[in-house]
Design a protein around this motif. Structure first.
Motif, PDB file in Angstrom:
ATOM      1  N   LYS A  68       0.827  -1.212   0.000  1.00 26.46           N
ATOM      2  CA  LYS A  68       0.000   0.000   0.000  1.00 26.46           C
ATOM      3  C   LYS A  68       0.857   1.255   0.000  1.00 26.46           C
ATOM      4  N   LEU A  72       1.464   4.550  -2.836  1.00 21.24           N
ATOM      5  CA  LEU A  72       1.258   5.955  -2.497  1.00 21.24           C
ATOM      6  C   LEU A  72       2.511   6.803  -2.657  1.00 21.24           C
ATOM      7  N   MET A  81      -6.142   3.976  -5.335  1.00 21.79           N
ATOM      8  CA  MET A  81      -5.689   3.936  -3.945  1.00 21.79           C
ATOM      9  C   MET A  81      -5.815   5.310  -3.312  1.00 21.79           C
ATOM     10  N   LEU A  82      -5.460   6.355  -4.044  1.00 21.79           N
ATOM     11  CA  LEU A  82      -5.576   7.718  -3.540  1.00 21.79           C
ATOM     12  C   LEU A  82      -7.032   8.066  -3.258  1.00 21.79           C
ATOM     13  N   ASP A  83      -7.924   7.696  -4.174  1.00 22.73           N
ATOM     14  CA  ASP A  83      -9.348   7.951  -3.997  1.00 22.73           C
ATOM     15  C   ASP A  83      -9.885   7.205  -2.776  1.00 22.73           C
ATOM     16  N   GLU A  84      -9.479   5.958  -2.627  1.00 19.66           N
ATOM     17  CA  GLU A  84      -9.942   5.161  -1.495  1.00 19.66           C
ATOM     18  C   GLU A  84      -9.462   5.752  -0.173  1.00 19.66           C
ATOM     19  N   GLN A  85      -8.205   6.151  -0.102  1.00 16.61           N
ATOM     20  CA  GLN A  85      -7.660   6.723   1.128  1.00 16.61           C
ATOM     21  C   GLN A  85      -8.327   8.070   1.459  1.00 16.61           C
ATOM     22  N   ALA A  86      -8.569   8.881   0.439  1.00 22.60           N
ATOM     23  CA  ALA A  86      -9.206  10.183   0.676  1.00 22.60           C
ATOM     24  C   ALA A  86     -10.638  10.008   1.159  1.00 22.60           C
ATOM     25  N   ARG A  87     -11.376   9.102   0.560  1.00 24.61           N
ATOM     26  CA  ARG A  87     -12.765   8.865   0.998  1.00 24.61           C
ATOM     27  C   ARG A  87     -12.813   8.317   2.418  1.00 24.61           C
ATOM     28  N   ARG A  88     -11.881   7.438   2.730  1.00 24.00           N
ATOM     29  CA  ARG A  88     -11.858   6.881   4.083  1.00 24.00           C
ATOM     30  C   ARG A  88     -11.502   7.968   5.092  1.00 24.00           C
ATOM     31  N   ALA A  89     -10.540   8.838   4.770  1.00 19.03           N
ATOM     32  CA  ALA A  89     -10.113   9.886   5.696  1.00 19.03           C
ATOM     33  C   ALA A  89     -11.213  10.937   5.889  1.00 19.03           C
ATOM     34  N   ASN A 109      -7.298  -6.653   5.323  1.00 18.68           N
ATOM     35  CA  ASN A 109      -6.430  -5.676   4.632  1.00 18.68           C
ATOM     36  C   ASN A 109      -6.108  -6.150   3.260  1.00 18.68           C
TER      37      ASN A 109
END
Length: 109
Positions: A68, A72, A81-89, A109
């Motif tokens: 992961k 990044l 991955m960037l979209d997923e991390q931003a939505r989760r944050a 995971n």
């Protein structure tokens, strides 16, 4: 001339064998139950297998995290991955998406 004043004892013959049996039984007990005995060796092997399984699990988690993080890094950012991390944050989702809430314990995971 020598005379005998006492009777010969038979218990004198049993002292050495009795002491030998006591010493051998003491060491025999500690060979099996001692800190480095046979029983401890079996317990250490069982603990080693449990710890090896835990180590394999942690290594798998580390590899997944490294994968992961590699996605990044600068120059190789994966857009998904960037979209997923931003939505989760930010705790956001689009109106046409289905959101499935999973507890952190059940998440894979």
């Amino acid at each position: 001339m020598w005379t005998r004043q006492h009777r010969p004892r038979r218990t004198g013959r049993l002292i050495v064998p009795a002491l030998s049996v006591a010493v051998l039984s003491y060491f025999g007990y500690h060979v099996y139950h001692g800190e480095f005995g046979i029983n401890s060796k079996d317990q250490l092997r069982a603990r080693a297998t449990v710890l090896q399984a835990a180590l394999d699990d942690v290594r798998g988690q580390r590899i997944a995290l490294e994968r992961k993080v590699r996605m990044l890094h600068d120059g190789t950012i994966d857009k998904d991955m960037l979209d997923e991390q931003a939505r989760r944050a930010l705790n956001l989702s689009h109106a046409d998406e289905v959101t499935i809430m999973v507890s952190p314990v059940d998440r894979i995971n």
